[in-house]
Write an enzyme that holds these catalytic residues in place. Structure first.
Site, PDB file in Angstrom:
ATOM      1  CE  LYS A   1      -7.690 -43.299 -19.144  1.00 32.77           C
ATOM      2  NZ  LYS A   1      -8.713 -44.372 -19.083  1.00 32.77           N
TER       3      LYS A   1
ATOM      4  CB  SER B   1     -11.565 -46.646 -17.076  1.00 32.98           C
ATOM      5  OG  SER B   1     -10.891 -47.801 -16.657  1.00 32.98           O
TER       6      SER B   1
ATOM      7  CB  SER C   1      -7.698 -46.393 -16.002  1.00 30.44           C
ATOM      8  OG  SER C   1      -8.421 -46.230 -17.215  1.00 30.44           O
TER       9      SER C   1
END
Lengths: 467, 68
Positions: free
Chosen positions: A84, A181, A157
């Site tokens: 990420k 997330s 996310s």
């Protein structure tokens, strides 16, 4: 090459590691196949912000040389893994999905990046996310698209990581989880996402959202693969004061396929409130599958359930405002209005309200521990609904305000950020429109083994649907 | 029980606060939306005022560890 590149990308980490170890496939072949898959798919899926082609090829060649020299490092050696894009990478841009950090090139690696590299992993690229891991859509880099239906959101996310794994554009990845997330995009994209206990893995070198809620953890296509990644990243780190100096178990020992003798709790309050009927049906069916395999199931009540989201929202808002306040003062004009709307209100929370929320958090955690004294795991939905249509309005498609939207999105997951207990999302079927549904399994603090054991057993009993 | 949350937000107060933060010009409509966001957050947080936790020790900021 012994297998077609397309077939190679669809294997699990456990499967390709056997091929690498036995010299049937080289890390260079694997990396080439993954880069080709990204080239083929990412124009549609938009999972990556930065593909690290040159660095990945260099790492793959080093891994190939090492393995040919008989110095095989273990199951991640030579395997392409994504990060990420809030996880720092030395000399590689780390944007946090924001205009604020368009040009940020860290001069050091996050601890998780270092540990993956030490395990031989090939870092294949930096994956898209909600801006600063809090607010969709991403105005600069665009939203990732759900591989199961490209008109739908990936959840978030850790959006790009979930999408890339589901679409075979990497074998696994590192996400972050402040209110769900990791588990939310895992559930919505039909992959596995594991948030280990708070303190089990380092967050050093990962841009924070809310210090006391943030976790960094594995995402993968199988429970075994998530366990392999956790094995590499777990453990004390002097650079992260939240990490705990406890021995790290061998998680592969939890992959027994057995659940007989274990006790599972199914909450009668809170966790199923407002859950879509098709999601509830699939999750309850999954619980029956586990019960059929010998786990004993009982109903449990979650103390202080109705105070979970008020406490969580107060704490995340206050901490996020503290994280972003100094940056807003210097780079406020580069913030999207969605992020300002999400992190700004926290600046107006009083210390009294914050400490009230922290008192509630203590009570909620104590209550959760009492429940987990009676059962080994809790079984709940991972996400209250399936993937929703992508929208330029971001959170406004889920609620009238960001607070309302986050309350819906994080409803089933945030409890375990508040309490720190480990929790995993594992696929448990598709809805009538063919969109993935996730089962959440939560366990006692620092008992990731039991969570992994139950998730792995379920996965063997009900193999997940694949694209 | 003492009220632990601030007064209702209004657009002018928020404009001043955001100016001080250095965010730059924010239009009226956005500030109205922001005021709504803040009202929603405060309303949700007020639910905690139902709780009387006495001398319950607040959770630590950095060391949570699942209550251990």
């Amino acid at each position: 090459m012994t297998m077609a590149a397309q077939d190679l990308t669809k294997l699990s980490i456990a499967q390709v590691s056997e091929l690498i170890k036995s010299l049937q496939v080289s890390p260079v072949e694997l990396t080439d196949a993954t880069l080709a898959r990204i080239d083929e798919m990412d124009g549609t899926i938009n999972a990556y912000i930065t593909v690290m082609e040159d660095q990945a090829r260099k790492s793959a060649k080093e891994a190939e040389r090492r393995i040919m020299d008989g110095q095989y490092l273990g199951p991640l050696d030579g395997v392409p893994i994504g990060l990420k894009d809030i996880v720092y990478t030395k000399d590689v841009r780390t944007t946090c999905g924001s205009k604020v950090f368009t040009d940020l090139v860290p001069n050091y690696d996050a601890t998780v990046t270092q540990r993956l590299a030490a395990a031989g992993a090939v870092i294949i690229g930096k994956q898209g996310c909600y801006e600063f891991a809090i607010a969709p859509p991403n105005p600069l880099y665009g939203s990732s698209r759900n591989p199961w239906n490209t008109t739908c959101d990936t959840g978030g996310s850790s959006s790009g990581t979930g999408a890339a794994i589901a679409a075979y554009m990497c074998y696994g990845g590192i996400g972050t989880d402040t209110g769900g997330s990791i588990r939310n995009p895992a559930g919505v994209c039909g992959v596995v996402g594991l948030k280990q206990t708070y303190g089990r893995a380092s967050r050093s070198g990962v841009f924070p959202l809310a210090w006391s809620l943030d976790h960094v953890g594995p995402m993968a296509r199988t429970v075994e693969d998530a366990a392999i990644i956790l094995q590499a990243i777990a453990g004390h780190d002097p650079n992260d004061p939240s990490t705990v100096d406890l021995p790290v178990p061998n998680y592969s020992h939890a992959l027994t396929g057995q659940v007989r003798g274990l006790r599972a709790g199914v909450p009668t309050n809170y966790f199923f409130d407002g859950v879509h009927p098709e999601v509830e049906q699939s999750v309850r069916q999954a619980i029956k599958v586990l019960e059929g395999a010998g786990i004993s199931v009982e109903e449990v009540t979650i103390p202080y359930g109705e105070y979970i989201m008020p406490a969580f929202s107060t704490i995340i808002s206050a901490e996020a405002a503290a994280v972003h306040g100094p940056l807003i003062q210097t780079k406020g004009a580069d913030y999207s209005q969605q992020v300002l709307s999400a992190v700004g209100p926290g600046a107006f929370i009083t210390s009294g309200a914050l400490f009230k929320a922290q008192q509630a958090r203590s009570a909620i955690t104590r209550g959760m521990n009492e429940v987990l004294d009676k059962v080994d795991v809790l079984l709940t939905p991972a996400v209250p609904f399936v993937a929703w249509p992508l929208s330029a309005e971001g959170y406004n498609s889920l609620g009238d305000t960001t607070v309302e939207a986050i309350t819906k999105l994080a409803f089933t997951t945030a409890a375990f950020n508040l309490t720190g207990h480990p929790a995993i999302s594992v696929p448990c079927g598709l809805n009538s429109e063919g969109l993935p549904i996730g089962l959440q399994i939560a366990g006692r603090a620092f008992d990731e083994e039991t969570v992994i054991q139950v998730a792995h057993a379920y996965e063997q009993l009900a193999p997940p649907p694949r694209l | 029980m003492a009220e632990s949350l601030p007064l209702e937000p209004n657009v002018e107060t928020l404009r001043t606060a955001m100016d001080r933060l250095g965010v730059g010009h924010l239009d009226e409509a956005w500030l109205e939306g922001f005021a709504n966001e803040l009202r929603a957050l405060l309303k949700l947080g007020r639910k905690l005022d139902e709780l009387d936790l006495g001398n319950e020790e607040p959770a630590s900021i950095f060391v949570n560890r699942g209550g251990k």
